[in-house]
Design a protein around this motif. Structure first.
Motif, PDB file in Angstrom:
ATOM      1  N   GLY A 278       9.561   6.176  -1.286  1.00  0.00           N
ATOM      2  CA  GLY A 278      10.374   7.200  -1.927  1.00  0.00           C
ATOM      3  C   GLY A 278      11.318   7.890  -0.956  1.00  0.00           C
ATOM      4  N   VAL A 279      10.884   8.008   0.314  1.00  0.00           N
ATOM      5  CA  VAL A 279      11.779   8.558   1.333  1.00  0.00           C
ATOM      6  C   VAL A 279      13.001   7.654   1.476  1.00  0.00           C
ATOM      7  CG1 VAL A 279      12.018   9.123   3.781  1.00  0.00           C
ATOM      8  CG2 VAL A 279       9.906   9.722   2.563  1.00  0.00           C
ATOM      9  N   TYR A 280      12.788   6.355   1.510  1.00  0.00           N
ATOM     10  CA  TYR A 280      13.907   5.412   1.631  1.00  0.00           C
ATOM     11  C   TYR A 280      14.805   5.444   0.396  1.00  0.00           C
ATOM     12  CZ  TYR A 280      16.436   0.986   1.622  1.00  0.00           C
ATOM     13  OH  TYR A 280      17.427   0.048   1.558  1.00  0.00           O
ATOM     14  N   ASN A 281      14.192   5.447  -0.775  1.00  0.00           N
ATOM     15  CA  ASN A 281      14.972   5.353  -2.004  1.00  0.00           C
ATOM     16  C   ASN A 281      15.752   6.621  -2.329  1.00  0.00           C
ATOM     17  OD1 ASN A 281      14.325   2.697  -2.651  1.00  0.00           O
ATOM     18  ND2 ASN A 281      12.453   3.291  -3.747  1.00  0.00           N
ATOM     19  N   ASN A 282      15.186   7.791  -2.016  1.00  0.00           N
ATOM     20  CA  ASN A 282      15.747   9.028  -2.533  1.00  0.00           C
ATOM     21  C   ASN A 282      16.043  10.118  -1.502  1.00  0.00           C
ATOM     22  OD1 ASN A 282      15.475   8.168  -5.366  1.00  0.00           O
ATOM     23  ND2 ASN A 282      13.275   8.357  -4.984  1.00  0.00           N
TER      24      ASN A 282
ATOM     25  N   ILE B 293       0.882  -1.170   0.000  1.00  0.00           N
ATOM     26  CA  ILE B 293       0.000   0.000   0.000  1.00  0.00           C
ATOM     27  C   ILE B 293       0.916   1.215   0.000  1.00  0.00           C
ATOM     28  CG2 ILE B 293      -1.832   1.245   1.184  1.00  0.00           C
ATOM     29  CD1 ILE B 293      -2.693  -1.453   0.006  1.00  0.00           C
ATOM     30  N   ASP B 294       0.927   1.936  -1.100  1.00  0.00           N
ATOM     31  CA  ASP B 294       2.010   2.870  -1.381  1.00  0.00           C
ATOM     32  C   ASP B 294       2.115   4.035  -0.416  1.00  0.00           C
ATOM     33  OD1 ASP B 294       2.702   1.319  -3.546  1.00  0.00           O
ATOM     34  OD2 ASP B 294       1.660   2.572  -5.024  1.00  0.00           O
ATOM     35  N   ASN B 295       1.013   4.473   0.181  1.00  0.00           N
ATOM     36  CA  ASN B 295       1.049   5.687   1.005  1.00  0.00           C
ATOM     37  C   ASN B 295       0.716   5.414   2.462  1.00  0.00           C
ATOM     38  OD1 ASN B 295      -1.657   5.109   0.441  1.00  0.00           O
ATOM     39  ND2 ASN B 295      -2.261   7.263   0.286  1.00  0.00           N
ATOM     40  N   LEU B 296       1.043   4.200   2.929  1.00  0.00           N
ATOM     41  CA  LEU B 296       0.692   3.813   4.292  1.00  0.00           C
ATOM     42  C   LEU B 296       1.934   3.611   5.157  1.00  0.00           C
ATOM     43  CD1 LEU B 296      -1.541   3.065   6.329  1.00  0.00           C
ATOM     44  CD2 LEU B 296      -1.292   0.686   5.581  1.00  0.00           C
ATOM     45  N   PHE B 297       2.074   4.452   6.189  1.00  0.00           N
ATOM     46  CA  PHE B 297       3.041   4.238   7.261  1.00  0.00           C
ATOM     47  C   PHE B 297       2.396   3.383   8.343  1.00  0.00           C
ATOM     48  CE2 PHE B 297       4.432   8.434   5.625  1.00  0.00           C
ATOM     49  CZ  PHE B 297       5.796   8.219   5.474  1.00  0.00           C
ATOM     50  N   MET B 298       3.226   2.831   9.232  1.00  0.00           N
ATOM     51  CA  MET B 298       2.702   2.224  10.454  1.00  0.00           C
ATOM     52  C   MET B 298       3.704   2.432  11.578  1.00  0.00           C
ATOM     53  SD  MET B 298       3.214  -0.383   7.954  1.00  0.00           S
ATOM     54  CE  MET B 298       4.337  -1.772   7.687  1.00  0.00           C
ATOM     55  N   ALA B 299       3.152   2.576  12.781  1.00  0.00           N
ATOM     56  CA  ALA B 299       3.968   2.686  13.994  1.00  0.00           C
ATOM     57  C   ALA B 299       3.216   2.006  15.118  1.00  0.00           C
ATOM     58  CB  ALA B 299       4.245   4.153  14.340  1.00  0.00           C
ATOM     59  N   GLY B 300       3.979   1.307  15.976  1.00  0.00           N
ATOM     60  CA  GLY B 300       3.349   0.568  17.067  1.00  0.00           C
ATOM     61  C   GLY B 300       3.619  -0.908  16.933  1.00  0.00           C
TER      62      GLY B 300
END
Length: 629
Positions: free
Chosen positions: A580-584, A531-538
């Motif tokens: 994209g944050v990770y890649n670039n 899911i391209d725009n999904l972060f998760m924390a916890g």
């Protein structure tokens, strides 16, 4: 700016709207005067709605009440959707008894003590002689009687029980629009107001994003709130990014301890920290129940108010699943895991030889208080036999009172929580009424029992990296090292002594610890792989069951939330997504992690429950440059 407690479009009474004469549907959670009844939303995905529950710990609670207008006078059949919660363990009449009253007069027989599932029970008939009438729920026992809704009809036909059909019926009867109202457009929508979600929202907001924070309870903090009462665990101010944890430091309670008085958990501190951020719109008491997607991205999240039934839609380019259960990811079709992987799948020494569905369990914590005079407690015996050999001679129960390891922590969660209540009441009843040591408990009162269960494990959403045991024990440092985990690999199992007395129905656990070095979790564990725009924390990040044992404590999850908030700001600034944050743009994220987003110069009170022996302190970690910026 929408703020706490002001986002209501329907008044309580306005939700009791007649959509079709001559019938009237009254949702119990809509009652304007709830008395001592509590709103329980934990299982609305399973049974269709929040409900009112008489959580009196053996003492009847004050009446709930609402004034309603009937569509016309005349005779009505009355149906109540309820459930005998002890039916999984006991075939006889259950303890959750209550009486429905209309204008003070009893309606039919006692309810709540029959029925082995949620369904509409015929309560009786009433003769309505005026349009304005008062409905009352009278608790008779204090033992968790529960009411979903009340239906009055002149057609003598009960409402549907099938959940989809029932959902449409509710909307029709309450005149709720089929499409939710727009709550606004945001840069980031964070779902889940536990420690991880709260720090994610604060961090993103401080970095300039317009954030919606959705929480399905009236308080923030999740397991660290006064509703569950689990203290923070793990460490902050750890290399290679000692600034991570600044927000955790700001919102964290100054005192530690599980199952302590409510003020230990400082709910108001968390709330005030969120309200102080102008870029956060806080939506308490809203539970996310659906998502809309386009391709492999989420476009909207729908949430329903747990008391008014109002539905809102949240739109953003980025979303963060901090629900613990991975609810948003699941609804969007994200890849996930649940249960224990086999030893062969990831080569983990601690994993079982064959995969299974076992998880760590959920805790219903409790404590008692010493009074100056004797205190009675009702005899409570509903299918789980206690005696002087198997009873726990204790005056409180904290994390070790853990249930549901061999049940589905999503689809059987109401049963899991209810078993937690059942064994607390049953054990206490034996101590008070039958134990050879009952004189010790003569003046003790059952003072607090959680009804919001503290869950440890359910779905784990899968990211571009799945953290495994060897990453931790072999100290494999990846280029995207981020939030540090500092807890042991802490896995829970049924207590073997408890198993002897309650085979397959254990309610006590043991913890098995495996020491590790403080370890920086790869950023790729904090976003979904599909899911391209999904972060998760916890606790729902991308880890194996074994690795979950270290990352699930709340200072650690709070640090994850800070990283997610930072990564969301990088993504928004560069018009990209989490991958994209990770890649670039990984170096840009590293700079933010080095700096932190702390705002207030507060004393560091995070010196309790830091964890056991973790090996030598890590002072430097060589993280090679990875991107261009």
């Amino acid at each position: 700016m929408r703020k706490y407690g002001v986002i209501l479009l329907f008044a309580m009474v306005a939700n009791v709207i007649i959509a079709q004469s001559p019938s009237l549907l009254v949702e119990a959670e809509n009652f304007s005067k709830k008395g001592g009844w509590v709103v329980d939303q934990q299982f609305m995905d399973l049974m269709g709605s929040p409900y009112l529950m008489a959580h009196g710990m053996g003492m009847p609670v004050a009446d709930a009440e609402i004034s309603v207008e009937f569509p016309s006078t005349g005779k009505y059949d009355v149906y109540v959707r309820t459930f005998n919660w002890t039916s999984p363990w006991y075939e006889g009449e259950g303890p959750g008894k209550f009486q429905l009253r209309l204008n003070g007069e009893k309606v039919g027989s006692v309810l709540g003590c029959t029925g082995n599932e949620w369904y509409w029970q015929k309560a009786g008939k009433v003769d309505i002689r005026k349009k304005e009438n008062v409905i009352t729920l009278q608790d008779l026992t204090g033992f968790n009687g529960r009411v979903d809704a009340i239906y009055f009809t002149q057609d003598n036909i009960s409402p549907p029980n099938e959940l989809t059909t029932l959902g449409h019926f509710r909307k029709q009867m309450l005149d709720i629009p089929e499409e939710p109202q727009q709550a606004g457009e945001f840069d980031l929508v964070v779902v889940g107001g536990g420690v991880a979600g709260t720090t994610a929202a604060i961090s993103a907001a401080r970095l300039g994003l317009k954030v919606a924070l959705i929480q399905d309870r009236p308080v923030l903090g999740g397991n660290n709130s006064s509703e569950v009462r689990v203290h923070l665990g793990g460490r902050i101010k750890v290399e290679p990014y000692p600034a991570l944890g600044d927000v955790v430091k700001e919102i964290g309670p100054s005192r530690g301890g599980n199952a302590q008085p409510a003020d230990y958990y400082e709910d108001e501190k968390k709330m005030q920290m969120v309200l102080a951020e102008e870029n956060i719109s806080l939506f308490t008491n809203y539970r996310a129940f659906a998502v809309k997607t386009e391709g492999s991205s989420i476009t909207e999240v729908y949430a329903r108010h747990i008391e008014t039934s109002e539905e809102l839609s949240f739109t953003a380019p980025l979303f963060a699943d901090c629900t613990g259960d991975g609810t948003i990811g699941f609804l969007a079709g994200a890849d996930y895991a649940m249960g224990r992987e086999s030893r062969d799948e990831f080569g983990e020494p601690t994993a079982p030889e064959t995969p299974d569905k076992m998880t760590m369990g959920s805790s219903v914590q409790w404590y008692s208080a010493e009074e100056k005079q004797p205190v009675d407690f009702p005899v409570f015996q509903y299918g789980v036999e206690f005696n002087d050999e198997n009873v726990k001679q204790v005056t409180m129960g904290e994390w070790t009172w853990e249930t549901g390891m061999n049940y589905d922590q999503i689809n059987e969660f109401e049963r899991i929580r209810d078993y937690g209540l059942l064994v607390v009441y049953s054990n206490w009843s034996w101590l008070k009424n039958f134990s050879a040591e009952k004189e010790k408990y003569n003046n003790r009162k059952l003072d607090w029992v959680a009804y919001v269960a503290g869950k440890r494990e359910s779905r784990r959403l899968l990211g571009d990296h799945i953290l495994r045991e060897q990453d931790l024990t072999d100290f494999v440092i990846y280029p995207d090292a981020s939030a540090p985990t500092t807890w042991t690999i802490d896995l829970h199992y049924p207590d073997p002594k408890n198993t002897e007395h309650f085979p397959e129905n254990e309610f006590l656990s043991i913890a098995v610890h495996k020491p590790i070095h403080p370890y920086p979790i790869p950023y790729r564990c904090l976003y979904s792989r599909n899911i391209d725009n999904l972060f998760m924390a916890g606790r729902n990040i991308s880890v194996t069951h074994v690795a979950l044992g270290t990352i699930r404590v709340m200072r650690t999850t709070g640090i994850m939330g800070e990283v997610v908030g930072m990564a969301a700001s990088v993504a928004a600034k560069n018009n990209t997504n989490p991958r994209g944050v990770y890649n670039n743009h990984l170096n840009e994220l590293k700079k933010l992690m080095e700096k932190g987003v702390g705002k207030y110069d507060v004393e560091d009170m995070q010196n309790y429950n830091l964890g056991g022996s973790l090996g030598p302190k890590i002072t430097t970690i060589d993280i090679p440059p990875y991107d261009k910026d």
